[in-house]
Design a protein around this motif. Structure first.
Motif, PDB file in Angstrom:
ATOM      1  N   THR A 237       0.824  -1.218   0.000  1.00 26.27           N
ATOM      2  CA  THR A 237       0.000   0.000   0.000  1.00 26.27           C
ATOM      3  C   THR A 237       0.855   1.264   0.000  1.00 26.27           C
ATOM      4  O   THR A 237       0.399   2.322  -0.411  1.00 26.27           O
ATOM      5  CB  THR A 237      -0.921   0.029   1.226  1.00 26.27           C
ATOM      6  N   ILE A 238       2.096   1.180   0.474  1.00 27.20           N
ATOM      7  CA  ILE A 238       2.956   2.361   0.581  1.00 27.20           C
ATOM      8  C   ILE A 238       3.454   2.768  -0.803  1.00 27.20           C
ATOM      9  O   ILE A 238       3.915   1.941  -1.576  1.00 27.20           O
ATOM     10  CB  ILE A 238       4.144   2.092   1.522  1.00 27.20           C
ATOM     11  N   SER A 239       3.359   4.066  -1.080  1.00 25.09           N
ATOM     12  CA  SER A 239       3.860   4.592  -2.343  1.00 25.09           C
ATOM     13  C   SER A 239       4.564   5.910  -2.071  1.00 25.09           C
ATOM     14  O   SER A 239       3.938   6.877  -1.632  1.00 25.09           O
ATOM     15  CB  SER A 239       2.718   4.802  -3.340  1.00 25.09           C
ATOM     16  N   VAL A 240       5.874   5.943  -2.311  1.00 22.46           N
ATOM     17  CA  VAL A 240       6.636   7.180  -2.173  1.00 22.46           C
ATOM     18  C   VAL A 240       6.991   7.677  -3.568  1.00 22.46           C
ATOM     19  O   VAL A 240       6.425   8.641  -4.071  1.00 22.46           O
ATOM     20  CB  VAL A 240       7.902   6.966  -1.316  1.00 22.46           C
ATOM     21  N   LEU A 241       7.925   6.973  -4.231  1.00 22.85           N
ATOM     22  CA  LEU A 241       8.203   7.259  -5.632  1.00 22.85           C
ATOM     23  C   LEU A 241       7.139   6.602  -6.509  1.00 22.85           C
ATOM     24  O   LEU A 241       6.563   7.210  -7.411  1.00 22.85           O
ATOM     25  CB  LEU A 241       9.590   6.742  -5.997  1.00 22.85           C
ATOM     26  N   ALA A 242       6.887   5.336  -6.253  1.00 26.92           N
ATOM     27  CA  ALA A 242       5.839   4.560  -6.922  1.00 26.92           C
ATOM     28  C   ALA A 242       5.606   3.337  -6.049  1.00 26.92           C
ATOM     29  O   ALA A 242       6.319   3.105  -5.077  1.00 26.92           O
ATOM     30  CB  ALA A 242       6.269   4.163  -8.325  1.00 26.92           C
ATOM     31  N   ARG A 243       4.596   2.541  -6.377  1.00 27.04           N
ATOM     32  CA  ARG A 243       4.337   1.335  -5.583  1.00 27.04           C
ATOM     33  C   ARG A 243       5.354   0.254  -5.917  1.00 27.04           C
ATOM     34  O   ARG A 243       5.945   0.241  -7.000  1.00 27.04           O
ATOM     35  CB  ARG A 243       2.917   0.839  -5.825  1.00 27.04           C
ATOM     36  N   SER A 244       5.522  -0.679  -4.984  1.00 21.78           N
ATOM     37  CA  SER A 244       6.587  -1.676  -5.120  1.00 21.78           C
ATOM     38  C   SER A 244       6.439  -2.514  -6.387  1.00 21.78           C
ATOM     39  O   SER A 244       7.431  -2.864  -7.028  1.00 21.78           O
ATOM     40  CB  SER A 244       6.625  -2.584  -3.891  1.00 21.78           C
ATOM     41  N   HIS A 245       5.202  -2.854  -6.768  1.00 29.84           N
ATOM     42  CA  HIS A 245       5.031  -3.702  -7.952  1.00 29.84           C
ATOM     43  C   HIS A 245       5.383  -2.961  -9.244  1.00 29.84           C
ATOM     44  O   HIS A 245       5.607  -3.590 -10.273  1.00 29.84           O
ATOM     45  CB  HIS A 245       3.599  -4.260  -8.015  1.00 29.84           C
ATOM     46  N   GLU A 246       5.451  -1.616  -9.187  1.00 25.94           N
ATOM     47  CA  GLU A 246       5.916  -0.833 -10.325  1.00 25.94           C
ATOM     48  C   GLU A 246       7.443  -0.707 -10.319  1.00 25.94           C
ATOM     49  O   GLU A 246       8.088  -0.727 -11.364  1.00 25.94           O
ATOM     50  CB  GLU A 246       5.304   0.566 -10.286  1.00 25.94           C
ATOM     51  N   LEU A 247       8.005  -0.574  -9.124  1.00 26.50           N
ATOM     52  CA  LEU A 247       9.452  -0.401  -8.999  1.00 26.50           C
ATOM     53  C   LEU A 247      10.222  -1.647  -9.412  1.00 26.50           C
ATOM     54  O   LEU A 247      11.343  -1.563  -9.918  1.00 26.50           O
ATOM     55  CB  LEU A 247       9.804  -0.036  -7.549  1.00 26.50           C
ATOM     56  N   ILE A 248       9.616  -2.826  -9.204  1.00 33.94           N
ATOM     57  CA  ILE A 248      10.321  -4.072  -9.516  1.00 33.94           C
ATOM     58  C   ILE A 248      10.650  -4.172 -11.007  1.00 33.94           C
ATOM     59  O   ILE A 248      11.801  -4.407 -11.373  1.00 33.94           O
ATOM     60  CB  ILE A 248       9.512  -5.276  -9.006  1.00 33.94           C
ATOM     61  N   PRO A 249       9.701  -3.977 -11.934  1.00 30.41           N
ATOM     62  CA  PRO A 249      10.098  -3.995 -13.355  1.00 30.41           C
ATOM     63  C   PRO A 249      10.942  -2.790 -13.742  1.00 30.41           C
ATOM     64  O   PRO A 249      11.818  -2.900 -14.617  1.00 30.41           O
ATOM     65  CB  PRO A 249       8.765  -4.022 -14.111  1.00 30.41           C
ATOM     66  N   TYR A 250      10.726  -1.643 -13.096  1.00 29.31           N
ATOM     67  CA  TYR A 250      11.543  -0.465 -13.404  1.00 29.31           C
ATOM     68  C   TYR A 250      13.017  -0.744 -13.119  1.00 29.31           C
ATOM     69  O   TYR A 250      13.896  -0.388 -13.914  1.00 29.31           O
ATOM     70  CB  TYR A 250      11.065   0.723 -12.579  1.00 29.31           C
ATOM     71  N   ALA A 251      13.301  -1.417 -11.996  1.00 33.61           N
ATOM     72  CA  ALA A 251      14.686  -1.702 -11.621  1.00 33.61           C
ATOM     73  C   ALA A 251      15.354  -2.670 -12.585  1.00 33.61           C
ATOM     74  O   ALA A 251      16.582  -2.692 -12.704  1.00 33.61           O
ATOM     75  CB  ALA A 251      14.729  -2.268 -10.196  1.00 33.61           C
ATOM     76  N   ARG A 252      14.566  -3.475 -13.291  1.00 32.29           N
ATOM     77  CA  ARG A 252      15.129  -4.499 -14.166  1.00 32.29           C
ATOM     78  C   ARG A 252      15.042  -4.151 -15.644  1.00 32.29           C
ATOM     79  O   ARG A 252      15.839  -4.647 -16.441  1.00 32.29           O
ATOM     80  CB  ARG A 252      14.415  -5.835 -13.904  1.00 32.29           C
ATOM     81  N   LEU A 253      14.068  -3.328 -16.014  1.00 37.08           N
ATOM     82  CA  LEU A 253      13.836  -3.040 -17.428  1.00 37.08           C
ATOM     83  C   LEU A 253      14.058  -1.578 -17.792  1.00 37.08           C
ATOM     84  O   LEU A 253      14.060  -1.235 -18.977  1.00 37.08           O
ATOM     85  CB  LEU A 253      12.403  -3.432 -17.815  1.00 37.08           C
ATOM     86  N   GLY A 254      14.204  -0.730 -16.786  1.00 38.20           N
ATOM     87  CA  GLY A 254      14.305   0.694 -17.075  1.00 38.20           C
ATOM     88  C   GLY A 254      12.932   1.342 -17.089  1.00 38.20           C
ATOM     89  O   GLY A 254      11.973   0.838 -16.504  1.00 38.20           O
TER      90      GLY A 254
END
Length: 312
Positions: free
Chosen positions: A47-64
């Motif tokens: 539920t926590i979102s600072v920059l974005a939610r965790s499920h969004e950050l996971i592909p961002y960290a791997r795919l850009g």
């Protein structure tokens, strides 16, 4: 026999873990967000979102910089995934539905929450979903009774219980609200079953965890899908095979407690394996100076009485 020990330096372990997680080397964009999900086996929701939610950050960290809308559509469209309790609330590849049968069975046998559920509330929710299609808790009649956030309405308690039991599935998050649908409608027929026994489910999840982590402690691997210690031990026990008549009929994880040989985990191919296993256990006990045998767990519970009787 157990595999030989392998010494790893801290740097070796770090590189193995980073590579297994898709965080080392050039990103592999061929599978996109869905490829990341299948590689990891689970993507946690938070539920926590600072920059974005965790499920969004996971592909961002791997795919850009994959577009955030692209991420959501990859997860939630065309029936590629579902949400269920894994490490926590997680997005899971839809093909893993059968491997959570062990958890659905456990929830059916003991409700996870102590909320009272009025008579008929469960059936009412199921009927409404069947008639109206996918709905949020609000659309099912409201999520709260008006008190604290945990003070759920009867319809929310009912639909969450149906979710845990596997009759209902979460197919999407809409404005962070779960969207519920009937599993029979949302899960493909090819994987909509609870046919796998607990051992088969747990082996798959342990293997997925090991592949995704690359390297980890027993606790790390067990916690990936929140497996209990005894569940983890049951599927990673040291695999001594039972060979009889030229066929592999079972496995046993043995130990000694004083003058008792303890079969901590026994796997049997079927009824024909009972007599050879009993004989092998008796012979092994005599060989190591034990005068009794105790069986703790069998992957085929229906054969327990037969094996105990065969042991005498």
């Amino acid at each position: 026999m157990p595999p030989p020990a392998l010494d790893l330096s801290a740097d070796d372990a770090r590189r193995i873990a980073l590579r297994a997680q898709g965080l080392l080397g050039a990103p592999d964009r061929r599978g996109g967000v869905r490829g990341v999900l299948r590689h990891l086996g689970a993507v946690q929701l938070d539920t926590i979102s600072v920059l974005a939610r965790s499920h969004e950050l996971i592909p961002y960290a791997r795919l850009g910089g994959v577009g955030r809308r692209t991420v959501e559509e990859a997860y939630w469209t065309q029936g590629h995934s579902f949400e269920y309790w894994s490490h926590a609330a997680c997005i899971l590849p839809v093909e893993e539905w059968p491997h959570f049968a062990f958890r659905r069975r456990a929830y059916r046998s003991r409700p996870h929450w102590s909320h009272d559920l009025p008579d008929g509330a469960y059936d009412t929710v199921i009927k409404q979903l069947r008639a109206e299609g996918p709905l949020t808790a609000t659309e099912l009649g409201g999520a709260k009774n008006g008190g604290e956030w945990w003070d759920w309405s009867a319809s929310k308690v009912a639909v969450e219980r149906a979710l845990m039991h596997g009759e209902v599935v979460c197919t999407e998050r809409r404005s962070w609200k779960r969207v519920y649908d009937l599993a029979e409608r949302a899960i493909p027929d090819a994987v909509l079953h609870d046919d796998l026994d607990d051992t088969e489910c747990l082996r798959r999840l342990v293997r997925l965890a090991g592949q995704a982590l690359g390297v980890g402690t027993r606790a790390d691997i067990a916690d990936y899908h929140r497996l209990k210690g005894e569940q983890f031990d049951a599927v990673v026990a040291v695999a001594m095979p039972l060979l009889a008549g030229g066929r592999l009929l079972g496995r046993v994880d043995p130990a000694r407690e004083g003058r008792t040989l303890v079969a901590r985990q026994v796997s049997l191919d079927g009824p024909r394996a009972v007599a050879p296993m009993a004989q092998a256990l008796r012979e092994a006990a005599e060989w190591v100076g034990c005068d009794s045998v105790r069986v703790e767990r069998i992957d085929r519970p229906e054969l327990t009485a037969d094996l105990v009787r065969a042991l005498g």
